[in-house]
Design an enzyme around this catalytic site. Structure first.
Site, PDB file in Angstrom:
ATOM      1  CB  SER A   1       1.914   6.845   4.782  1.00 37.10           C
ATOM      2  OG  SER A   1       0.569   6.416   5.883  1.00 37.10           O
TER       3      SER A   1
ATOM      4  CB  SER B   1       3.682  -3.764   5.498  1.00 35.15           C
ATOM      5  OG  SER B   1       3.332  -2.892   6.462  1.00 35.15           O
TER       6      SER B   1
ATOM      7  CD  GLN C   1      -2.631   1.241   2.608  1.00 37.42           C
ATOM      8  OE1 GLN C   1      -2.346   0.465   3.349  1.00 37.42           O
ATOM      9  NE2 GLN C   1      -3.607   2.012   2.673  1.00 37.42           N
TER      10      GLN C   1
ATOM     11  CD  GLU D   1      -5.163   1.039   6.691  1.00 39.28           C
ATOM     12  OE1 GLU D   1      -4.008   0.842   6.902  1.00 39.28           O
ATOM     13  OE2 GLU D   1      -5.603   2.147   5.956  1.00 39.28           O
TER      14      GLU D   1
ATOM     15  CD  GLU E   1      -2.433  11.106  19.375  1.00 36.40           C
ATOM     16  OE1 GLU E   1      -1.684  11.032  20.360  1.00 36.40           O
ATOM     17  OE2 GLU E   1      -2.366  10.267  18.391  1.00 36.40           O
TER      18      GLU E   1
END
Length: 377
Positions: free
Chosen positions: A127, A159, A124, A242, A362
């Site tokens: 990010s 990953s 994936q 996810e 958060e």
């Protein structure tokens, strides 16, 4: 509320247990992560031959068309047997469902069957160093060229990138559009020229994560998923899976087994009368019970065709607290005289990532506050 299984569901659970009893292999102690991946390919291929991966996928693509409840039953029985997780988790849990929802017939025919068997592993590419929880701030660019697009940028926390054949990638295709609108969703060939993968060593000493650098990587026209500039809508399907229901159901059962083992170990060491140990074990039991109730609610919503929505953030927070507190209790039990490395020590180190992976705590609290409690932004 009737939480008992129907005779058909009980028979399905028995079928799973019987198959695992006949086929389950315990992975050996691997000298390197590469060996673990190759063993995992063989194990997942065996699961696929029994049609025990992609259970919710349509039968025409190798699944069983299973209901959410049956998927939850499988995950529970699989976890209770302590069976090794399929190696192609990104392909099974993220890329596959997204292709089923948004892919063309050609894309489904090309990729889905090899996802199930782990013949092709996926990663994936979402990010970035400056776009993690605020994913829409990504800066990887896709410029139109003859035959497709040219991708340039950097991804991180990827990953299995060193072993992946394909990656699902978000890239900006319209720099002038608002940040959520100028994004497209691509399938990237991880063997293409211009890709560099650098392993990232984790706190456990393993290198599952990677940085990925893309330098004018050619992505063919047929590898665009869901339409030009429609990447954010497609990505929401990926992100929903996810943070979806399958993971917490599996982790619930895994941690039920962990807690039973830890309780027995504490009893064997004569530590159940220690107030600190007893308090932590009891707290772990309470938090595990809370996670179980969240999972039942999620399953009830899915059974009625209702998407879990922002409530999935509650589940993520419950799981994060539970796994971290149980891991802390484990170190109380094994004590300072224990070896510096072992099952519980590794679990404690790994649990530190729980409040970051899959959306930070958060961010999850912000979602709960704004979308459930109606608090101001």
């Amino acid at each position: 509320m009737d939480l008992s299984w129907t005779p058909e569901e009980a028979a399905f659970a028995a079928e799973i247990r019987d198959w695992l009893a006949d086929n389950l292999e315990r992975p050996p102690d691997f000298a390197a992560f590469d060996e673990e991946v190759e063993w995992g390919r063989r194990w997942q291929a065996r699961l696929a031959a029994g049609r025990w991966v992609g259970l919710s996928w349509p039968t025409e693509y190798g699944g069983r068309g299973a209901s959410p409840l049956r998927v939850a039953i499988f995950n529970s029985e699989y976890a209770r047997a302590r069976a090794p997780q399929p190696i192609n988790r990104v392909g099974l849990n993220l890329a596959g469902p997204t292709l089923l929802a948004h892919g063309t017939r050609e894309q489904k025919d090309r990729w889905l069957s090899k996802i199930l068997t782990a013949a092709e592993i996926w990663c994936q590419l979402f990010s970035e160093p400056d776009a993690g929880s605020d994913l829409a701030s990504l800066t990887t660019r896709a410029a139109p060229v003859e035959g497709g697009w040219s991708l340039s940028g950097q991804k991180v926390w990827t990953s299995y990138a060193r072993h992946a054949r394909w990656g699902i990638c978000l890239a900006r295709t319209d720099a002038e559009a608002p940040k959520h609108r100028g994004i497209s969703y691509f399938v990237v060939d991880m063997t293409a020229p211009g890709i560099e993968v650098r392993p990232l060593v984790q706190i456990t000493g393993e290198a599952e994560f990677n940085e990925v650098f893309l330098d004018e990587v050619l992505v063919p026209t047929g590898h665009l998923v869901g339409g030009l500039h429609q990447g954010w809508a497609v990505a929401n399907t990926t992100l929903a899976h996810e943070r979806g229901a399958n993971f917490p159901f599996k982790e619930q059962v895994v941690h039920e087994v962990y807690l039973a083992e830890l309780w027995a170990e504490a009893a064997e060491r004569g530590l159940l009368d220690d107030p600190q140990v007893a308090d932590r074990l009891t707290q772990a039991w309470v938090e595990l019970s809370v996670l179980r109730l969240h999972n039942w609610r999620t399953l009830s919503r899915l059974a009625h065709g209702i998407d879990p929505g922002p409530e999935s953030s509650w589940v993520k927070l419950a799981w994060t607290d539970m796994t971290q507190h149980l891991s802390e209790a484990a170190l109380d039990v094994v004590g300072p005289a224990s070896p510096l490395w072992g099952k519980w020590q590794r679990q404690w180190l790994w649990s530190k990532a729980a409040s970051t992976a899959g959306g930070t705590s958060e961010i999850q609290r912000t979602i709960v506050g704004e979308r459930i409690l109606g608090l101001p932004r």
